[in-house]
Write an enzyme that holds these catalytic residues in place. Structure first.
Site, PDB file in Angstrom:
ATOM      1  N   ASP A   1       0.922  -1.280  -0.082  1.00  9.31           N
ATOM      2  CA  ASP A   1       0.078  -0.064  -0.077  1.00  9.31           C
ATOM      3  C   ASP A   1       1.088   0.924  -0.133  1.00  9.31           C
ATOM      4  OD1 ASP A   1      -2.637   1.193   2.256  1.00  9.31           O
ATOM      5  OD2 ASP A   1      -1.508   2.260   0.797  1.00  9.31           O
TER       6      ASP A   1
ATOM      7  N   ASN B   1      -6.757  12.593 -10.910  1.00  4.50           N
ATOM      8  CA  ASN B   1      -7.430  12.974 -11.983  1.00  4.50           C
ATOM      9  C   ASN B   1      -7.289  14.487 -12.438  1.00  4.50           C
ATOM     10  OD1 ASN B   1      -9.790  14.418 -11.034  1.00  4.50           O
ATOM     11  ND2 ASN B   1     -10.327  12.646  -9.842  1.00  4.50           N
TER      12      ASN B   1
ATOM     13  N   VAL C   1      -6.126   4.589  -5.807  1.00  2.00           N
ATOM     14  CA  VAL C   1      -4.943   5.091  -4.887  1.00  2.00           C
ATOM     15  C   VAL C   1      -5.028   6.471  -4.445  1.00  2.00           C
ATOM     16  CG1 VAL C   1      -3.535   5.738  -6.855  1.00  2.00           C
ATOM     17  CG2 VAL C   1      -2.486   4.717  -4.848  1.00  2.00           C
ATOM     18  N   ASP C   2      -5.833   7.326  -5.351  1.00  2.00           N
ATOM     19  CA  ASP C   2      -6.144   8.545  -5.248  1.00  2.00           C
ATOM     20  C   ASP C   2      -6.833   8.744  -3.747  1.00  2.00           C
ATOM     21  OD1 ASP C   2      -7.799  11.309  -7.249  1.00  2.00           O
ATOM     22  OD2 ASP C   2      -6.369  11.383  -5.413  1.00  2.00           O
TER      23      ASP C   2
ATOM     24  N   GLY D   1      -5.908   0.865 -13.321  1.00  6.57           N
ATOM     25  CA  GLY D   1      -6.980   0.480 -12.439  1.00  6.57           C
ATOM     26  C   GLY D   1      -8.223   1.039 -13.253  1.00  6.57           C
TER      27      GLY D   1
ATOM     28  N   TYR E   1      -8.564   3.557 -15.069  1.00  8.22           N
ATOM     29  CA  TYR E   1      -8.517   4.160 -16.155  1.00  8.22           C
ATOM     30  C   TYR E   1      -7.968   3.112 -17.407  1.00  8.22           C
ATOM     31  CZ  TYR E   1      -8.410   9.003 -14.756  1.00  8.22           C
ATOM     32  OH  TYR E   1      -8.805  10.227 -14.484  1.00  8.22           O
TER      33      TYR E   1
HETATM   34  N1  APR Z   1      -1.404   1.688  -3.034  1.00 11.73           N
HETATM   35  C1  APR Z   1      -0.762   1.272  -4.174  1.00 11.73           C
HETATM   36  N2  APR Z   1      -1.506   1.187  -5.332  1.00 11.73           N
HETATM   37  C2  APR Z   1      -2.738   1.257  -5.110  1.00 11.73           C
HETATM   38  C3  APR Z   1      -3.576   1.567  -3.944  1.00 11.73           C
HETATM   39  C4  APR Z   1      -2.855   1.803  -3.041  1.00 11.73           C
HETATM   40  N3  APR Z   1      -3.373   1.875  -1.713  1.00 11.73           N
HETATM   41  N4  APR Z   1      -4.795   1.325  -4.156  1.00 11.73           N
HETATM   42  C5  APR Z   1      -5.015   1.117  -5.546  1.00 11.73           C
HETATM   43  N5  APR Z   1      -3.985   0.883  -6.242  1.00 11.73           N
HETATM   44  C6  APR Z   1      -3.312   0.524  -7.481  1.00 11.73           C
HETATM   45  C7  APR Z   1      -4.473  -0.193  -8.459  1.00 11.73           C
HETATM   46  O1  APR Z   1      -4.425  -1.500  -8.014  1.00 11.73           O
HETATM   47  C8  APR Z   1      -3.866   0.049  -9.585  1.00 11.73           C
HETATM   48  O2  APR Z   1      -3.047  -0.991  -9.975  1.00 11.73           O
HETATM   49  O3  APR Z   1      -3.078   1.765  -8.048  1.00 11.73           O
HETATM   50  C9  APR Z   1      -3.136   1.392  -9.674  1.00 11.73           C
HETATM   51  C10 APR Z   1      -4.041   2.501 -10.216  1.00 11.73           C
HETATM   52  O4  APR Z   1      -5.181   2.337 -10.141  1.00 11.73           O
HETATM   53  P1  APR Z   1      -6.398   3.654  -9.885  1.00 11.73           P
HETATM   54  O5  APR Z   1      -6.016   4.034  -8.275  1.00 11.73           O
HETATM   55  O6  APR Z   1      -7.667   3.351 -10.295  1.00 11.73           O
HETATM   56  O7  APR Z   1      -5.988   4.981 -10.832  1.00 11.73           O
HETATM   57  P2  APR Z   1      -6.009   4.942 -12.364  1.00 11.73           P
HETATM   58  O8  APR Z   1      -6.377   3.723 -13.018  1.00 11.73           O
HETATM   59  O9  APR Z   1      -4.783   5.899 -12.690  1.00 11.73           O
HETATM   60  O10 APR Z   1      -7.257   5.819 -12.276  1.00 11.73           O
HETATM   61  C11 APR Z   1      -7.178   7.194 -11.957  1.00 11.73           C
HETATM   62  O11 APR Z   1      -9.332   6.892 -10.549  1.00 11.73           O
HETATM   63  O12 APR Z   1      -9.315   7.131  -8.286  1.00 11.73           O
HETATM   64  C12 APR Z   1      -9.545   7.638  -9.673  1.00 11.73           C
HETATM   65  O13 APR Z   1      -9.347  10.240  -8.976  1.00 11.73           O
HETATM   66  C13 APR Z   1      -8.614   8.952  -9.732  1.00 11.73           C
HETATM   67  O14 APR Z   1      -9.956   9.552 -11.692  1.00 11.73           O
HETATM   68  C14 APR Z   1      -8.695   8.916 -11.184  1.00 11.73           C
HETATM   69  C15 APR Z   1      -8.519   7.655 -11.621  1.00 11.73           C
END
Ligand code: APR
Length: 179
Positions: free
Chosen positions: A11, A25, A34-35, A125, A127
């Site tokens: 994490d 975003n 992760v956001d 994730g 996206y």
């Molecule tokens: N630590 C590390 N990695 C994480 C965590 C964490 N706590 N939580 C999620 N992830 C991973 C997911 O499993 C994925 O492999 O981060 C990677 C990116 O996934 P997302 O968080 O969905 O980000 P992304 O695909 O870039 O989409 C961004 O999602 O949360 C919204 O505000 C954000 O609109 C934006 C979009």
């Protein structure tokens, strides 16, 4: 200058590094994935600082990055970058924008004299960027930037799932890759 690249499962909010990178975003107003985890762990000061950036410069373009403090996180800074949404058409443009997330984040880390930075698997994730392709783009972008780095010496790819970890380990090997 030797820069180590490694990958870990975990994490990203728990990593005590100079900067963790947030897959944000363009509004910089938080979200899920992760956001959401980073904003929850950092506390409200992070969103307030993002609001200030939005007031000053508007949001963050895809492929660009901004840096803030880290609130209650063990990290010192958060670098917020906006990855491309995978739509399947213009894959080369998606690759270019994803690579830019890594290089712009490293540029900001350099400008702030940071030594250690942890990246999540940006865009893989919500996206929907294919994980194998994203891993190759991410590692390729970082490897091509390493020669220009002076303050950054420790780069960690933090994977949140076994599939990404296996992909990164395949490219990086199990141990350290140093340049
Ligand atoms: N630590 C590390 N990695 C994480 C965590 C964490 N706590 N939580 C999620 N992830 C991973 C997911 O499993 C994925 O492999 O981060 C990677 C990116 O996934 P997302 O968080 O969905 O980000 P992304 O695909 O870039 O989409 C961004 O999602 O949360 C919204 O505000 C954000 O609109 C934006 C979009």
């Amino acid at each position: 200058m030797t820069t180590s690249l490694r990958t870990e499962l975990g994490d990203i909010t728990t990593f005590e590094v100079d900067a963790i990178v947030n897959a944000a975003n363009s509004s910089l107003m938080g979200g899920g994935g992760v956001d959401g985890a980073i904003h929850r762990a950092a506390g409200p000061s992070l969103l307030e600082e993002c609001r200030e950036i939005v007031r000053r410069q508007g949001g963050c373009d895809t492929g660009d990055a901004v840096i803030t403090a880290a609130g209650d996180l063990p990290a010192r800074h958060v670098i917020h970058t906006v990855g491309p949404v995978w739509t399947g058409d213009a894959p080369e443009e998606h690759d270019r924008l994803l690579a830019s997330c890594y290089t712009r984040s490293l540029e900001l880390a350099e400008q702030h004299g940071l030594a250690s930075i942890a990246f999540p698997n940006i865009s893989t994730g919500v996206y929907g960027f294919p994980k194998p392709r994203a891993a190759q783009v991410a590692i390729g972008a970082v490897e091509s930037a390493v020669a220009r780095l002076e303050s950054v010496t420790d780069i960690i790819f933090v994977c949140f799932d076994q599939e990404n970890l296996d992909l990164y380990r395949h490219h990086l090997g199990d141990g350290l890759e140093t340049h």
